[in-house]
Design an enzyme around this catalytic site. Structure first.
Site, short mmCIF file in Angstrom:
data_model
loop_
_atom_site.label_atom_id
_atom_site.label_comp_id
_atom_site.label_asym_id
_atom_site.label_seq_id
_atom_site.Cartn_x
_atom_site.Cartn_y
_atom_site.Cartn_z
N GLU A 113 -1.01 -4.61 0.11
CA GLU A 113 -0.04 -5.70 0.20
C GLU A 113 -0.21 -6.68 -0.95
O GLU A 113 -1.32 -6.93 -1.41
CB GLU A 113 -0.21 -6.47 1.51
CG GLU A 113 0.13 -5.69 2.75
CD GLU A 113 -0.16 -6.50 4.01
OE1 GLU A 113 -0.14 -7.74 3.93
OE2 GLU A 113 -0.40 -5.89 5.05
N CYS A 357 -2.57 -11.81 6.01
CA CYS A 357 -2.89 -10.72 5.09
C CYS A 357 -3.36 -9.49 5.87
O CYS A 357 -4.19 -9.58 6.77
CB CYS A 357 -3.98 -11.18 4.12
SG CYS A 357 -4.23 -10.06 2.76
#
Length: 371
Positions: A113, A357
């Site tokens: 990501e 996250c």
């Protein structure tokens, strides 16, 4: 020197992946390495600078776009090298904040990501340095499933290049934070090479003072980074004002007590002249009370410090932890500021994306596994 209780990360160099694929990745190569490549091919040295700019500055995805390179060279490179190391799989936008989170697929099928944050003062990105993480912080989604592998310098830089491509013409990325999944200082060599590539004037040309490296407190890595002599901002994930509480939240704290971690942070500030940022996630009823705020203020008294408060983002895999309300967040901030500690509250990404996250990657993996 190996610290007591700490086993340095020992896994295969991720660059071996590309050797198995039989193609040499261009992202991750320095200008000097590209000059060596051109020399091996019998090309003049100035071709290296042209290639370097196409790879990093212009971020093209097709060798045919390299119009100032001879056709024979473009054809050879297309057959023997890799121009891009990531493929965009999906993205999530938050229209309110101008934030976009990307999920990229790597050559071996792994996923990482990255986040692009468009703000009035410029565009910043948050990038990942490892697939997964072995730090085991109990509040973090990135540690679910553990560590898979390190990223190469090229895979780290390519996240930035790919997000630069997403910006309108004329806009550029001005700030980079290595604060995505993983512990950057456990992937030290690739991270430092990536930082130098990001800084290169012929490439992305982002100043060292606009680059931040985050760490959970790997003391040998912090000391090593201090010796590099680069004015990079160090962000230390503190998250607790006492050893007892920090050990509960962060297994790495069982190896290095707060006194040792803070000493390394102060040493970093003294050697680089850069103010250290202390990241502090606020978890309701765990570390967000007035007493914890006063303890933190005493801990950082006299240090060249800036505290960044991060209200806990909801994490599906960590349902026991909750986000504190605005009143508790503001009270914590006020106590720190009244004690002379520069403090900010991290800007919200917003509710339209998986803000924590690791969330997007974990969701994609669950979908792939049919869960």
């Amino acid at each position: 020197m190996q610290e007591s209780g700490y086993v340095p990360l020992k896994i295969a160099d991720p660059a071996l992946l590309f050797a198995e694929l039989g193609r040499q990745p261009l992202p991750g190569m320095s200008l000097e390495e590209m000059a060596d490549l051109m020399a091996d091919l019998g090309e003049p040295r100035f071709r290296a600078k042209q290639l370097f700019q196409w790879v990093y500055q212009k971020g093209v995805k097709d060798f045919d776009a390299m119009t100032n390179l001879p056709a024979r060279l473009r054809q050879h490179l297309a057959g023997t090298t890799m121009l891009r190391l990531l493929e965009k799989e999906t993205e999530q936008h938050d229209r309110r904040t101008g934030t976009t989170k990307y999920l990229f697929r790597l050559a071996d099928g792994s996923q990482v990501e990255s986040v692009l944050m468009r703000q009035s003062w410029g565009n910043s990105v948050c990038v990942t340095t490892q697939v997964g993480c072995r730090m085991g912080c109990t509040f973090c989604a990135s540690t679910v499933g553990g560590l898979v592998r390190n990223l190469t310098a090229g895979e780290i830089v390519d996240q930035i290049v790919m997000m630069q491509r997403e910006l309108p013409q004329g806009e550029r990325i001005s700030t980079v934070v290595l604060m995505g999944s993983g512990e950057p200082l456990e992937n030290y060599d690739h991270v430092l090479k990536a930082v130098r590539l990001v800084h290169d004037p012929e490439g992305l040309n982002i100043g060292y003072r606009h680059i931040t490296i985050s760490t959970s407190g790997i003391v040998p890595g912090m000391r090593r980074l201090a010796e590099e002599g680069l004015p990079i901002t160090l962000a230390l994930s503190l998250h607790a004002p006492t050893d007892e509480l920090r050990r509960q939240l962060m297994p790495v704290a069982r190896i290095w007590p707060l006194a040792e971690v803070l000493a390394a942070a102060r040493e970093y500030g003294e050697k680089t002249g850069r103010r250290v940022t202390y990241e502090y996630i606020l978890i309701e009823g765990v570390n967000d009370g007035p007493e914890e705020a006063r303890q933190l203020a005493r801990l950082l008294k006299g240090a060249l410090a800036h505290v960044n408060l991060i209200p806990m983002n909801p994490v599906a895999e960590r349902p026991q932890y909750r986000r504190p309300g605005p009143e508790r967040v503001n009270r914590f901030k006020e106590i720190l500021e009244s004690n002379g500690i520069a403090t900010t509250v991290r800007r919200e990404m917003g509710g339209e994306i998986d803000a924590a996250c690791g969330q997007l990657r974990n969701r994609a993996q669950r979908k792939h596994m049919g869960r």
